[in-house]
Design an enzyme around this catalytic site. Sequence first.
Site, mmCIF file in Angstrom:
data_model
loop_
_atom_site.group_PDB
_atom_site.id
_atom_site.type_symbol
_atom_site.label_atom_id
_atom_site.label_comp_id
_atom_site.label_asym_id
_atom_site.label_seq_id
_atom_site.Cartn_x
_atom_site.Cartn_y
_atom_site.Cartn_z
ATOM 1 N N SER A 1 0.837 -1.191 0.000
ATOM 2 C CA SER A 1 0.000 0.000 0.000
ATOM 3 C C SER A 1 0.878 1.251 0.000
ATOM 4 C CB SER A 1 -0.968 -0.047 1.187
ATOM 5 O OG SER A 1 -2.018 0.861 1.020
ATOM 6 N N ASP B 1 -8.008 -4.614 -6.698
ATOM 7 C CA ASP B 1 -7.633 -3.685 -5.636
ATOM 8 C C ASP B 1 -8.190 -2.285 -5.921
ATOM 9 O OD1 ASP B 1 -6.392 -2.211 -3.651
ATOM 10 O OD2 ASP B 1 -4.388 -2.994 -4.057
#
Length: 541
Positions: free
Chosen positions: A192, A467
Amino acid sequence: MAFKFVAIALLLTQPITAALTTGYAAQPPVELRKLITSTSLIRRDADPETLYTAYNLSVPIDHFQDKSAYEPHEDGTFPLRYWFDAQYYKDGGPVIVLQSGETSGIGRLGFLQKGLIHQLARATNGIAVVLEHRYYGTSWPVSDLSTENLRFLTTEQALADQAYFSQHVVFDGLEDKNLTAPNAAHIAYGGSYAGAFVAFLRTQYPEVYWGAIASSGVTEAIYDYWQYYEPIRIYGPPACVLATQEIVNVLDTVFMKNNTVLADQIKALFGLEELEYNSDVMNTLSYGIGGWQGRNWDPAINDPTFSEYCGNITANSTLYNSTLNSTSTVRNLIRIGGWANETTTLTRAMLNLVGWVTQSLVAPCADDINGCYNTHNATFYAQDDLSQTWRSWPYQYCTQWGFLQTGSGVPKTILPLISRLIDLPFTETICREAFNITTPPDVDAINKYGGYHIAYDRLAIVDGEQDPWRRASPHAPVAGERASTTERPFLLIQGAVHHWDENGLFKNETTRDLPPAPVRRTQAREVAFVKAWMKEWRASR
């Protein structure tokens, strides 16, 4: 529940007084150098905090004494916390550093037990490390979190911390070995925000970090990141997506009529009468669809919120008897909202949403609805002592990263999954009230590192097909295709969401289906190319 503006960590939900800390959120949200090596059974299911000793390395508060952005400058140091596991180490093995990103490093310790860095350390005879990011956990360079004292919280300073760490660390019990970079091969991993971080680390400090794996790395900073919900719209259960779009459109249409009576009806319907702002009501109702990011292949980590939400609004019957007396109100709102032709199906879906919201979101906060869901709390935002850990990530996205997840930014040709009332002024509330920041974030300060097109030898890009952060990564559809090679791996995990390669299972937990085949294949490829990188490193010596 998390007080929610945008999503990252990056990961993750609690009430306003504890929120804003994990994930991408405006939303704001121990070594034992030799770990009881006799058997992994001893470590199984143990609290990782009891297994790994926390260490600290003194690093400079200000690495850039020549830059005016950090004035007034500081000459001191602060303790940067880390943990490591050297149970597999043999001479010549790498140091594999997991950057913990925008949260306490404690939350990453489980990956030393059975995550990807554990697998890499075992396969390469390396040392696995979890390194905390400045201004998170206990790694505080300052005595309080006033806006002035947050000036040293930049990605640039934190990158320099990690480079300094690798150039100066001495591991307890291995003092006789020089394991600093470049004497030992240091390889970074992050997911991330931390994924983007380690990609930048590889390009900015190539003499320190031999390689890096950026998982779900959000390398392209984006101010209005309305695209966050696009993978949900595309890959989510069609019935759930459609019901969400229609309900949001109904409520937006009614709210935008600026009719106080109708607005109060909506608030009362969901038990949110205490909320003054219509945008806060719609933000609260977005929690269910926003649970997509928390899905994980590992049942122990998976957040069931999204599935529960969809199961409710797509059910074939009304699930909560307590909502039946609201049927006429709901039907009227649907008519006013312009969806009278869908009244039967939409009434059932909205009544079930009412039941789910009141049970899952309102009931746990019944004593303080404003404390949970009011984003306009000046008293709260004024707090800046070190216990206000929520301030760190919002400061980063308000100043540099952006990623404000709006419904208003969605093209007019698409029905959004969250309200168009969730716009930039709403998502910037915390920027104004907590930090007196009234200008857009300086995304160029991040995108100068490469953005969508960042690439470097021994820099792996790994992303999840589904995602919500993919559209801020090198795998974004607008970024174009790349070939994947051992030197520059470029891997997209089929069906995956957010850095699904990071966690793992103990051997006794592994089944035919867990980890799922795409994750298993990706982790095997990561082990293979890191071993190839180490072969290259040994040859370079």
